[in-house]
Design a protein around this motif. Sequence first.
Motif, short mmCIF file in Angstrom:
data_model
loop_
_atom_site.label_atom_id
_atom_site.label_comp_id
_atom_site.label_asym_id
_atom_site.label_seq_id
_atom_site.Cartn_x
_atom_site.Cartn_y
_atom_site.Cartn_z
N PRO A 203 97.06 11.10 75.13
CA PRO A 203 97.53 11.59 73.82
C PRO A 203 97.96 10.47 72.87
CG PRO A 203 98.42 12.95 75.57
CD PRO A 203 97.70 11.83 76.24
N SER A 204 98.67 9.43 73.34
CA SER A 204 99.14 8.44 72.38
C SER A 204 97.98 7.59 71.87
CB SER A 204 100.26 7.59 72.98
OG SER A 204 99.73 6.56 73.78
N SER A 206 94.90 8.67 71.69
CA SER A 206 94.15 9.59 70.84
C SER A 206 94.73 9.61 69.44
CB SER A 206 94.20 11.01 71.41
OG SER A 206 93.65 11.05 72.68
N HIS A 207 96.06 9.71 69.40
CA HIS A 207 96.74 9.78 68.12
C HIS A 207 96.48 8.53 67.31
CE1 HIS A 207 99.94 11.30 65.47
NE2 HIS A 207 99.64 12.45 66.06
N ARG A 208 96.55 7.39 67.97
CA ARG A 208 96.35 6.12 67.29
C ARG A 208 94.93 6.01 66.72
NH1 ARG A 208 98.43 0.30 69.45
NH2 ARG A 208 98.06 -0.80 67.50
N THR A 211 94.54 8.41 63.80
CA THR A 211 95.31 7.92 62.65
C THR A 211 94.53 6.80 61.96
OG1 THR A 211 97.35 8.44 63.81
CG2 THR A 211 97.53 6.98 61.92
N TYR A 233 94.80 18.48 67.01
CA TYR A 233 94.33 17.29 66.31
C TYR A 233 93.55 17.68 65.06
CZ TYR A 233 95.54 14.50 70.42
OH TYR A 233 96.21 13.87 71.43
N GLU A 236 95.91 18.54 62.36
CA GLU A 236 96.69 17.41 61.89
C GLU A 236 95.88 16.43 61.05
OE1 GLU A 236 98.73 15.44 65.06
OE2 GLU A 236 99.56 13.89 63.77
#
Lengths: 270, 274
Positions: A203-204, A206-208, A211, A233, A236
């Motif tokens: 998850p982290s 993926s988020h990066r 983003t 996702y 978001e």
Amino acid sequence: MLQSVDDEWTGEQARNDGAGPDGGRNSIIRIRDVEVVYPDGTRALHPLSLDFMDDQVTVLLGPSGAGKSTLLRTLNLLVSPTAGRVMNGENRTLETAGDIRGHRTKTAMIFQQHQLIGRQTALQNVLAGRLGKHTFWRTLWPFSERERRLALACLDRVSLFDRAFSRCDSMSGGQQQRVGIARALAQHPKIILADEPVASLDPSSSHRVLTQLRAICKEDRIPVVVSLHQLEYAREFADRIIGLSNGHVVFDDVPDALTEGALSAIYGEP
Amino acid sequence: MIDPLAISQTPDRVNQLLSEERRRRRVTTAKIAAVLVLIFISLWVTEMLNGSRLAEGLPAIGTIMSEMWPLDFSRWKQWIGPLIDTIAMSIAGTALAVAMSVPMAILAARNTSPHPAVYQVARLILNTLRAIPELIMGIVFVAAVGFGMLPGVLALGLHSVGMVGKFFAEAIEHAHPEPIEAAQATGATRMQVITHGVFPQVFPYYADVTMYRWEYNFRQSTVMGMVGAGGIGTELIGSLRILDYPQVGAILLVILGAVTVVDTLSNYLRRTFQ
């Protein structure tokens, strides 16, 4: 906002093709009545028409097997449509091998499995993004100093400047995916296609990755089309969500319009 | 569009990286240059660059080729038996090689060898077998067990273990560690890990190497005829001794045909093993 068209009124949309920018936006890739049937008879995409606009993060959302990857791959013709047309920003239908290659140099792709050469350094992999800009013979010699500076700037853009000489197979999945993004950037693309870029990341990471993709879209004004299967996702990061189910477009709107009804159309009845 | 100058690093840091990259490339270039020099020296000392000597040799080859014409197939009936013998010799030799290579490979692969000393000894044995030419092995085995195909099979088989065993061992070393770990996680024994975690992965490659070796052994078994191992090679040497070039040409053509058949068959088998 009229971005996708159903089968019935394709003709009307086609007449509007010459009208130019749609609401101040330029389309980068248009597909018309594109249909994909694989040799084994599987119908991956039913005829569909879509426009992909600049300045937007478009998420292709749907379960496995809905046709997300196939649709994404028709946009740079890694999958050739069985029927229908794929057009570039100048409304030119892509047919010849030269047309398609020219289109691909401007259409960068990011892959689920990163698709880097593990034994090469991050810098070497990013420089591979420049292949389409040169002839075969030129690429047998080292890239120019200017291109190496560009590759370093691309690595810097994804915060991997200090890993320039690391072998890619020594990097984490998230870092490898960011090298993939840097390779895409080095291409100076008009659009970036990302095929499930975070499906194998935590998850982290993926988020990066997402983003960074969204920042690139907004700051460098490069439209991004990304296929995802995670609803959170999509909500978001998307400006526009195209919901796919069994090769049909069942939803095409802003994330806020994604109601329970729309979700069950995409993912099937609960 | 990304501008190469739009970078958050200081110019010094960027230049430092670029010069490091140039240094790495110079090292690579130097290595390639060293290999090219070695190749050039080898070509020079072997007179491959001696154009006039090569040019003078060409007519002589033409003369021998023309003396083969017209090809003489009159004794073809006497060749059928030896040809079958040769095929049998190549199959038996390859089978012997594979049977010995599989256990040797387990001992000679770093990740499956029971002990580093065993690994070193296994490697040494493979190197030794590879270092002794099959012709010399053939002479030794003819002296040991007498004339016939048996010494030929033993020579082909043992010499093949040197290469086949080495390739098999390297395949084991390159096997993906994940399925091996999964097999270990089930509580499997060392041998079970090898038979169920390693072999399924390397099997297609083993089939490739085996089929390639079979084809090689077929060609090589014709040479074994020289030391009295029988087969079509004995016929070839016989014709060559009496300088019957039309018959030599005919036998060579028969061997070419047989090699093509073996090659086609091995390709077919390889595909079915994938």
